[in-house]
Design a protein around this motif. Sequence first.
Motif, PDB file in Angstrom:
ATOM      1  N   VAL A  46       0.878  -1.169   0.000  1.00  0.00           N
ATOM      2  CA  VAL A  46       0.000   0.000   0.000  1.00  0.00           C
ATOM      3  C   VAL A  46       0.906   1.206   0.000  1.00  0.00           C
ATOM      4  O   VAL A  46       1.661   1.422   0.943  1.00  0.00           O
ATOM      5  N   GLY A  47       0.839   1.987  -1.080  1.00  0.00           N
ATOM      6  CA  GLY A  47       1.676   3.171  -1.161  1.00  0.00           C
ATOM      7  C   GLY A  47       3.156   2.851  -1.065  1.00  0.00           C
ATOM      8  O   GLY A  47       3.927   3.607  -0.506  1.00  0.00           O
ATOM      9  N   GLY A  48       3.573   1.696  -1.585  1.00  0.00           N
ATOM     10  CA  GLY A  48       4.967   1.308  -1.560  1.00  0.00           C
ATOM     11  C   GLY A  48       5.388   0.638  -0.265  1.00  0.00           C
ATOM     12  O   GLY A  48       6.493   0.140  -0.167  1.00  0.00           O
ATOM     13  N   GLU A  49       4.518   0.634   0.750  1.00  0.00           N
ATOM     14  CA  GLU A  49       4.850   0.001   2.024  1.00  0.00           C
ATOM     15  C   GLU A  49       4.322  -1.431   2.032  1.00  0.00           C
ATOM     16  O   GLU A  49       3.321  -1.729   1.431  1.00  0.00           O
ATOM     17  N   VAL A  50       5.025  -2.299   2.750  1.00  0.00           N
ATOM     18  CA  VAL A  50       4.564  -3.670   2.906  1.00  0.00           C
ATOM     19  C   VAL A  50       3.622  -3.708   4.104  1.00  0.00           C
ATOM     20  O   VAL A  50       3.942  -3.208   5.175  1.00  0.00           O
ATOM     21  N   SER A  91       0.843   1.403   9.096  1.00  0.00           N
ATOM     22  CA  SER A  91       0.871   1.020   7.681  1.00  0.00           C
ATOM     23  C   SER A  91      -0.093   1.841   6.839  1.00  0.00           C
ATOM     24  O   SER A  91      -0.115   1.695   5.619  1.00  0.00           O
ATOM     25  N   GLY A  92      -0.939   2.645   7.487  1.00  0.00           N
ATOM     26  CA  GLY A  92      -1.896   3.462   6.745  1.00  0.00           C
ATOM     27  C   GLY A  92      -3.017   2.644   6.136  1.00  0.00           C
ATOM     28  O   GLY A  92      -3.432   2.881   5.005  1.00  0.00           O
ATOM     29  N   VAL A  93      -3.521   1.658   6.909  1.00  0.00           N
ATOM     30  CA  VAL A  93      -4.528   0.734   6.385  1.00  0.00           C
ATOM     31  C   VAL A  93      -5.674   0.573   7.374  1.00  0.00           C
ATOM     32  O   VAL A  93      -5.467   0.552   8.585  1.00  0.00           O
ATOM     33  N   ILE A  94      -6.873   0.459   6.843  1.00  0.00           N
ATOM     34  CA  ILE A  94      -8.039   0.044   7.613  1.00  0.00           C
ATOM     35  C   ILE A  94      -8.461  -1.311   7.070  1.00  0.00           C
ATOM     36  O   ILE A  94      -8.577  -1.491   5.860  1.00  0.00           O
TER      37      ILE A  94
END
Length: 176
Positions: A46-50, A91-94
């Motif tokens: 997500v957005g380059g992050e794992v 991680s910037g995720v829901i």
Amino acid sequence: MRSSFLLLILLVSLTCWTCQANREKDQPQAADSIGAAKISAQAGAVGGEVVRELSEAEADTLLQLEQQIMQQPENEALRRELGRRAIDANSGVIWAVGKGRVNPQASSPSVALSQAEMAATLDASRWAAYLLEWRKTDYATKFGSLQASVPGATVVRKATNDSLCVVLARVPLQRE
């Protein structure tokens, strides 16, 4: 009724897990790619992050919390627990689980399954909207008072039986 529903979810989860395990076993992998394949099966970008993917047990817990919130919309403790488990701010995720009923009167089985998956994804997007709202309002907004969804949901896993499609969706956490 509740125990039969939980049994249904467990059976669907077990079936999906078994199918996934068989699919992975049937696909040959080079020795160098085994580690990479395991990482990609358990994480998404997500957005380059794992981002770590939720286990079946974690997704089942989210579903159970969502159902409890629907039964007890005034219970702030349940909303907070769902937020604690579903929002991965690092991680910037829901993470959200959605359900969609399979329409037995659809023009074809594939159309029925597609519609059920779309409905389940929309349901997960609604839960993500609630989670964002609860995060902003310190979990004060009661369930049932918001009519919104969050775009950009990615279905990570889905399980479908004869009448129900359940999806685990990953939604980008919108930065304030």
